[in-house]
Design a protein around this motif. Sequence first.
Motif, PDB file in Angstrom:
ATOM      1  N   ASP A 369      50.697  44.833 137.958  1.00 22.65           N
ATOM      2  CA  ASP A 369      49.783  45.028 136.836  1.00 22.65           C
ATOM      3  C   ASP A 369      50.503  44.963 135.491  1.00 22.65           C
ATOM      4  O   ASP A 369      49.942  45.313 134.456  1.00 22.65           O
ATOM      5  CB  ASP A 369      49.048  46.361 136.957  1.00 22.65           C
ATOM      6  CG  ASP A 369      50.014  47.551 137.009  1.00 22.65           C
ATOM      7  OD1 ASP A 369      51.233  47.316 137.081  1.00 22.65           O
ATOM      8  OD2 ASP A 369      49.536  48.696 136.974  1.00 22.65           O
ATOM      9  N   GLY A 370      51.748  44.517 135.488  1.00 28.04           N
ATOM     10  CA  GLY A 370      52.488  44.372 134.232  1.00 28.04           C
ATOM     11  C   GLY A 370      52.224  43.038 133.592  1.00 28.04           C
ATOM     12  O   GLY A 370      51.747  42.094 134.237  1.00 28.04           O
ATOM     13  N   PRO A 371      52.521  42.900 132.303  1.00 31.70           N
ATOM     14  CA  PRO A 371      52.318  41.614 131.618  1.00 31.70           C
ATOM     15  C   PRO A 371      53.344  40.574 132.061  1.00 31.70           C
ATOM     16  O   PRO A 371      54.408  40.910 132.582  1.00 31.70           O
ATOM     17  CB  PRO A 371      52.497  41.969 130.139  1.00 31.70           C
ATOM     18  CG  PRO A 371      53.356  43.185 130.137  1.00 31.70           C
ATOM     19  CD  PRO A 371      53.010  43.952 131.383  1.00 31.70           C
ATOM     20  N   LEU A 419      58.112  43.787 123.445  1.00 31.42           N
ATOM     21  CA  LEU A 419      57.652  43.206 124.700  1.00 31.42           C
ATOM     22  C   LEU A 419      58.320  43.861 125.903  1.00 31.42           C
ATOM     23  O   LEU A 419      57.670  44.173 126.908  1.00 31.42           O
ATOM     24  CB  LEU A 419      57.927  41.698 124.704  1.00 31.42           C
ATOM     25  CG  LEU A 419      57.061  40.848 123.756  1.00 31.42           C
ATOM     26  CD1 LEU A 419      57.619  39.450 123.638  1.00 31.42           C
ATOM     27  CD2 LEU A 419      55.626  40.812 124.251  1.00 31.42           C
ATOM     28  N   LEU A 420      59.622  44.072 125.824  1.00 28.81           N
ATOM     29  CA  LEU A 420      60.334  44.679 126.946  1.00 28.81           C
ATOM     30  C   LEU A 420      59.953  46.145 127.109  1.00 28.81           C
ATOM     31  O   LEU A 420      59.975  46.677 128.235  1.00 28.81           O
ATOM     32  CB  LEU A 420      61.847  44.540 126.743  1.00 28.81           C
ATOM     33  CG  LEU A 420      62.380  43.103 126.754  1.00 28.81           C
ATOM     34  CD1 LEU A 420      63.881  43.084 126.507  1.00 28.81           C
ATOM     35  CD2 LEU A 420      62.039  42.402 128.075  1.00 28.81           C
ATOM     36  N   ALA A 421      59.590  46.814 126.021  1.00 24.59           N
ATOM     37  CA  ALA A 421      59.146  48.204 126.111  1.00 24.59           C
ATOM     38  C   ALA A 421      57.833  48.319 126.876  1.00 24.59           C
ATOM     39  O   ALA A 421      57.523  49.390 127.430  1.00 24.59           O
ATOM     40  CB  ALA A 421      58.994  48.796 124.714  1.00 24.59           C
ATOM     41  N   LEU A 442      69.042  40.756 125.616  1.00 21.37           N
ATOM     42  CA  LEU A 442      68.082  41.797 125.981  1.00 21.37           C
ATOM     43  C   LEU A 442      67.234  41.383 127.185  1.00 21.37           C
ATOM     44  O   LEU A 442      67.085  42.139 128.145  1.00 21.37           O
ATOM     45  CB  LEU A 442      67.171  42.104 124.791  1.00 21.37           C
ATOM     46  CG  LEU A 442      67.789  42.846 123.605  1.00 21.37           C
ATOM     47  CD1 LEU A 442      66.752  43.014 122.505  1.00 21.37           C
ATOM     48  CD2 LEU A 442      68.312  44.209 124.040  1.00 21.37           C
ATOM     49  N   VAL A 443      66.670  40.174 127.115  1.00 24.51           N
ATOM     50  CA  VAL A 443      65.741  39.741 128.162  1.00 24.51           C
ATOM     51  C   VAL A 443      66.456  39.566 129.488  1.00 24.51           C
ATOM     52  O   VAL A 443      65.978  40.021 130.546  1.00 24.51           O
ATOM     53  CB  VAL A 443      65.036  38.435 127.752  1.00 24.51           C
ATOM     54  CG1 VAL A 443      64.210  37.879 128.908  1.00 24.51           C
ATOM     55  CG2 VAL A 443      64.155  38.674 126.534  1.00 24.51           C
ATOM     56  N   ARG A 444      67.600  38.940 129.484  1.00 22.90           N
ATOM     57  CA  ARG A 444      68.293  38.669 130.738  1.00 22.90           C
ATOM     58  C   ARG A 444      68.910  39.934 131.328  1.00 22.90           C
ATOM     59  O   ARG A 444      69.013  40.070 132.548  1.00 22.90           O
ATOM     60  CB  ARG A 444      69.311  37.556 130.519  1.00 22.90           C
ATOM     61  CG  ARG A 444      68.601  36.219 130.277  1.00 22.90           C
ATOM     62  CD  ARG A 444      69.482  35.078 129.854  1.00 22.90           C
ATOM     63  NE  ARG A 444      68.668  33.853 129.716  1.00 22.90           N
ATOM     64  CZ  ARG A 444      69.128  32.685 129.318  1.00 22.90           C
ATOM     65  NH1 ARG A 444      70.401  32.549 128.963  1.00 22.90           N
ATOM     66  NH2 ARG A 444      68.318  31.637 129.227  1.00 22.90           N
ATOM     67  N   ALA A 445      69.287  40.867 130.472  1.00 19.37           N
ATOM     68  CA  ALA A 445      69.755  42.158 130.984  1.00 19.37           C
ATOM     69  C   ALA A 445      68.607  42.916 131.639  1.00 19.37           C
ATOM     70  O   ALA A 445      68.774  43.543 132.691  1.00 19.37           O
ATOM     71  CB  ALA A 445      70.365  42.984 129.852  1.00 19.37           C
ATOM     72  N   TYR A 446      67.428  42.856 131.026  1.00 23.21           N
ATOM     73  CA  TYR A 446      66.247  43.501 131.608  1.00 23.21           C
ATOM     74  C   TYR A 446      65.922  42.893 132.975  1.00 23.21           C
ATOM     75  O   TYR A 446      65.661  43.607 133.953  1.00 23.21           O
ATOM     76  CB  TYR A 446      65.054  43.346 130.668  1.00 23.21           C
ATOM     77  CG  TYR A 446      63.767  43.942 131.201  1.00 23.21           C
ATOM     78  CD1 TYR A 446      63.375  45.230 130.868  1.00 23.21           C
ATOM     79  CD2 TYR A 446      62.931  43.198 132.034  1.00 23.21           C
ATOM     80  CE1 TYR A 446      62.194  45.775 131.353  1.00 23.21           C
ATOM     81  CE2 TYR A 446      61.747  43.731 132.525  1.00 23.21           C
ATOM     82  CZ  TYR A 446      61.377  45.017 132.182  1.00 23.21           C
ATOM     83  OH  TYR A 446      60.212  45.539 132.674  1.00 23.21           O
TER      84      TYR A 446
END
Length: 479
Positions: A369-371, A419-421, A442-446
């Motif tokens: 259910d996440g974006p 967005l990541l939050a 940030l994105v690739r670490a997430y």
Amino acid sequence: MSGREAALIGSLLLVFALVTRIATFGHPDLHIDETFYFAAGVEMVHGAIPYVDVWDRKPPGHFLLFGALAAISDWYVTYQIAATIFAAATALTIYAMARGLTSRGPALLGAGTYLTAICLFHGQGGQSPVFYNLFIAAAAALSLASIPRFESRAAQRAVALAMLLAGIAITIKTTAVFEAMFLGLFAAGLQVRTAGIGRTTMLRILGWTALGLLPSALFAAWYALNGYWDEYWTAMVLSNLRKPVEDNGGMQRLLILALMLLPLGAAGILALTRISGIYRLFFAGWLLAALIGFFSVPAFYLHYALPLLVPLCALAPASLAWPRTGAVLLGIAAVMPVLFHPFFGFAETREARTAMSRLAAAIERSKGDGPLLIYDGPPLLYTLTGSRFPTPLAFPNHLHQASESDVSHIATLSEVERLLAQRPGAIVDRTTKVTNTATSTLVRAYAKRNCRKVASEPLLEGWDIEVVVYGHCRAAADQ
């Protein structure tokens, strides 16, 4: 050209356009920008406002065009079918202009060359010139038709309609302004030559100018009246000033483009020596205006040359007045696309469609259910998975290219942090380096910390790059 001739030639050109483009029908990733705009059109059907809910620098007419196509159907082949119809109609207009310079056979060759050449220059899908070329070509054809009896009511109506069509073209691609300005100056020059400088002349020129500005003015007024002026002004003006010019192979691409255009360009120049008077002035001026538009954005990608093909294909058939040289040049121009473009690449389309289906299925299985966040990958995946854009910066280049950082009214790094939050349930990325290292870190670490790799598919033909889906992100983050 009689109505019967127009119907016959138009039918032939439509069939030929289908033959040259049908292999790409259903290809879900022809070019990232055109598929993004169709996905943006789907968002508009759901209420998104360009520059507010979905952001890019293209003028509002471009958004409106794709929004109208998405309103017909959210099946992405819709825009490919529409582009085919626009290409055939443009070719018919080219035939009509060339017919004024030469006989039917050469004129038909020029129109057919346009349909094959646009594919060679990455116009086999729905790049913006495939659409706005029709408006410029129609405006040019009306301007030419007005020359013999410029003072007649029919000619004046033709000029007025030409200015309006040129104004519409500007709302689809801003660089069309140079061709539109030439057509306006040409009409003004004819008016002064015919009637001198007086009240009637000034009123007509002012009226034509108003018609050319009208489409853009209406869009600007709508944004101002609805409280979105800042977003509109940033997209149309400030973002272009903020974006740095990158030296990423532009000169090499310019050299390749020049070589590819050489036969058709040489045929066009030869044809200019065949025609004379006002018609030579018209075609030389139009071609110069198209060249100014081409050089105004010095990135020199293949599709940037598409506007040049309209005046060249209308003009080049007249080079056959010199049978040997003209035939060789025009023949090379006509044959070259057949040698270098895969007109029947059905297998490539099937493979891309299969790969995209697998990526979409992987997203639907693992997103929860996440974006969905497409950081670097095909934006059409938003549409194919029924996902709404999580950010106005949904065109991936705005997130991962350093040259696009902070050019909009939205701070890029802060938007990625937001967005990541929201803890995306799935992230789409490519196996390649990107230039915005701040957002990629940030994105690739997430993705590495919170997600699992659930699919990987090659989509760019000839490149060792894969599109990767990282899914189950929320579940992994909760463990």
